[in-house]
Design an enzyme around this catalytic site. Structure first.
Site, PDB file in Angstrom:
ATOM      1  N   LYS A 287       0.804  -1.232   0.000  1.00 17.35           N
ATOM      2  CA  LYS A 287       0.000   0.000   0.000  1.00 17.35           C
ATOM      3  C   LYS A 287       0.837   1.283   0.000  1.00 17.35           C
ATOM      4  CE  LYS A 287      -4.041   0.733   0.555  1.00 17.35           C
ATOM      5  NZ  LYS A 287      -4.923   0.386   1.655  1.00 17.35           N
ATOM      6  N   ASN A 289      -0.663   5.057   0.604  1.00 16.65           N
ATOM      7  CA  ASN A 289      -1.942   5.752   0.787  1.00 16.65           C
ATOM      8  C   ASN A 289      -1.797   7.260   0.581  1.00 16.65           C
ATOM      9  OD1 ASN A 289      -3.098   3.283   1.545  1.00 16.65           O
ATOM     10  ND2 ASN A 289      -2.336   3.552   3.638  1.00 16.65           N
ATOM     11  N   GLU A 294      -6.046  13.002   2.107  1.00 15.03           N
ATOM     12  CA  GLU A 294      -7.165  12.567   2.958  1.00 15.03           C
ATOM     13  C   GLU A 294      -7.295  13.476   4.180  1.00 15.03           C
ATOM     14  OE1 GLU A 294      -7.666   7.891   2.918  1.00 15.03           O
ATOM     15  OE2 GLU A 294      -5.565   8.453   3.043  1.00 15.03           O
TER      16      GLU A 294
END
Ligand code: ARG
Length: 480
Positions: A287, A289, A294
């Site tokens: 991953k 991210n 966000e």
């Protein structure tokens, strides 16, 4: 000098609350951050008391020197904050009296904490607007630079998050520029509207003493003083406006954050998943991210909450000062912190973001996005738009989205030799000739106008900066 009356003695400073209520009533943990503005306001107030003859010259000098010593203690972190003294105003006044003796008790002549706190807030707002605006200008610079680089990079433009018509990545990035440009407008005009000194309104009804409210107003860089004392101590429009400005700015940033999150997915693939986007997962080795984007989105929520919080505090308050107003500062401080943080984060993310031009071009090559161009091609040859729309809808339905020029010609013979040109996605950007659109000529004009706007911003920013520095100088000035 006459013997000071007993009520000015330190022990008699009225706002000295002990017991369980003390913590409840206290605002020190929040309003401590207004200390420098409080000192500046007191300096201007003392100067005015001196000018109006309410203080003798040596009293004025003693108070000013004392206030500047307190200012130095606060700046270098040696100030002995006393939580049992309710707020920043009382802490400063008590410390002043500790340092210079009973003369300190004259500071509060013809002043109330009500006009004092309203003044501190307006001075704070000026610095806050400057801090946010400076960061926003930096974000706009990055958007402009990246937008200029990507002016000829085709990408799908979306409505309903469905591919709609071809735009360029540059045009898309500049759309965000204009949103933030309006945010800057709002911030600067909020600062302008709150450019009114409330000092001299007293608790609510001015004073029986011959004070001169215009003097501290001018000294502190305000363009005018209040017109109505009741309004002056209760007016929290500056904070409400600032919070709206910040909330909308955060909403804009959050929208951009959401796009970054989407564009960094494998499904879109428009953004390379570089390290600057965020971190890895603690569990899933593969991953990467988009945490930064966000959190830009995430930190916008409390800013919207802050606006609602203040409006709810203000709703239904009778004139003039009510203690509920003490709750006005925490939401503002939180919103200013969140917005400065998220704008900075977004700026460095965008400065280092790597767009995948090939992926953008692949997505922009979707033949469905030429549908409107085909319909407009028919309109150019005299077909009414509604009939053109219907004919092109039929064409795309029958060919399941992948229209070949010969199919187009068969169904839409009016197109003639334009059919293959209009179906070619690589020419879609060049065809867009209308003002404010993504076509090359309009985009060049848009860029130059954006650059001019940005130039003007640095002027407004420096005039605000000068006022902010004026306050710092007032507090730091040696001597007197
Ligand atoms: N801490 C108070 C506030 O922030 C200061 C003003 C207090 N005034 C009063 N009348 N108790 O609003």
């Amino acid at each position: 000098m006459a013997r000071p009356p007993p009520e000015v003695r330190l022990a008699a400073v009225p706002v000295h609350v002990r017991g369980p209520a003390a913590r409840f009533l206290s605002s020190l943990s929040v309003d401590r951050s207004l200390a420098v503005y409080d000192i500046a306001g007191s300096i201007a107030h003392v100067e005015m008391l001196g000018e109006s003859g309410l203080l003798a010259p040596e009293e004025t000098a003693g108070l000013l020197a004392g206030l500047r010593s307190v200012g130095r203690e606060i700046a270098d972190g040696t100030f002995p904050w006393r939580p049992e003294l309710e707020d920043v105003h009382t802490n400063i006044e008590s410390r002043l009296t500790e340092l210079i003796g009973d003369l300190g008790g004259k500071l509060h002549t013809a002043r109330s904490r009500n006009d004092q706190v309203a003044l501190d807030e307006r001075l704070y707002l000026r610095s806050a607007v400057r801090a946010v605006a400076a960061r926003l200008v930096a974000l706009e610079e990055v958007l402009l630079a990246r937008g200029e680089e990507e002016g000829a990079t085709p990408m799908p433009g979306y409505t309903h998050l469905q591919r709609a018509q071809t735009v360029s990545l540059g045009h898309h990035l500049l759309a965000h520029f204009w949103r933030f440009d309006r945010d800057l407008d709002r911030l600067f005009s909020t600062a302008e509207r709150s450019d009114i000194s409330p000092l001299g309104a007293g608790a609510l009804a001015g004073s029986t003493l011959p004070i001169l409210p215009d003097r501290p107003a001018r000294r502190l860089g305000f363009s005018r003083r209040f017109e109505n004392s009741l309004d002056a101590v209760s007016d929290r429009d500056p904070f409400a406006e600032l919070l709206f400005d910040l909330a909308l700015l955060a909403v804009h940033a959050s929208g951009l954050g959401e796009e970054i999150v989407l564009f960094a997915t494998k499904e879109f693939g428009f953004l390379e998943r570089t390290e600057s986007l965020g971190s890895g997962s603690s569990l899933m080795p593969q991953k990467r991210n988009p945490d930064v984007a966000e959190l830009v989105r995430g930190k916008a929520g409390p800013v919207v909450g802050a606006l609602v919080s203040l409006l709810t505090t203000l709703k239904g308050l009778p004139l003039a000062y009510d203690r509920d107003l003490q709750e006005d500062k925490a939401p503002v401080l939180l919103a200013v912190r969140n917005v400065t943080d998220l704008v900075e984060a977004l700026t460095s993310l965008l400065a280092s973001a790597r767009f995948d031009r090939a992926a953008l071009a692949r997505a922009a090559a979707d033949p469905e996005m030429t549908a409107t161009d085909l319909a407009e091609g028919l309109v150019a040859r005299g077909v009414p738009f509604r009939s053109a729309h219907e004919a092109v809808t039929g064409l795309f339905r029958e060919s399941a989205g992948a229209v070949r020029p010969d199919q187009a010609l068969r169904r839409l013979p009016e197109l003639g030799e334009d059919a293959s040109r209009l179906l070619d996605p690589s020419t879609a950007l060049g065809r867009r000739v209308s003002a404010g659109g993504p076509g090359p000529k309009a985009f060049a004009l848009q860029l130059s106008r954006a650059r001019t706007r940005l130039g003007l911003r640095s002027q407004s920013l420096s005039s605000l900066a000068r006022k902010v520095e004026q306050i710092e100088e007032l507090v730091n000035k040696e001597g007197t």
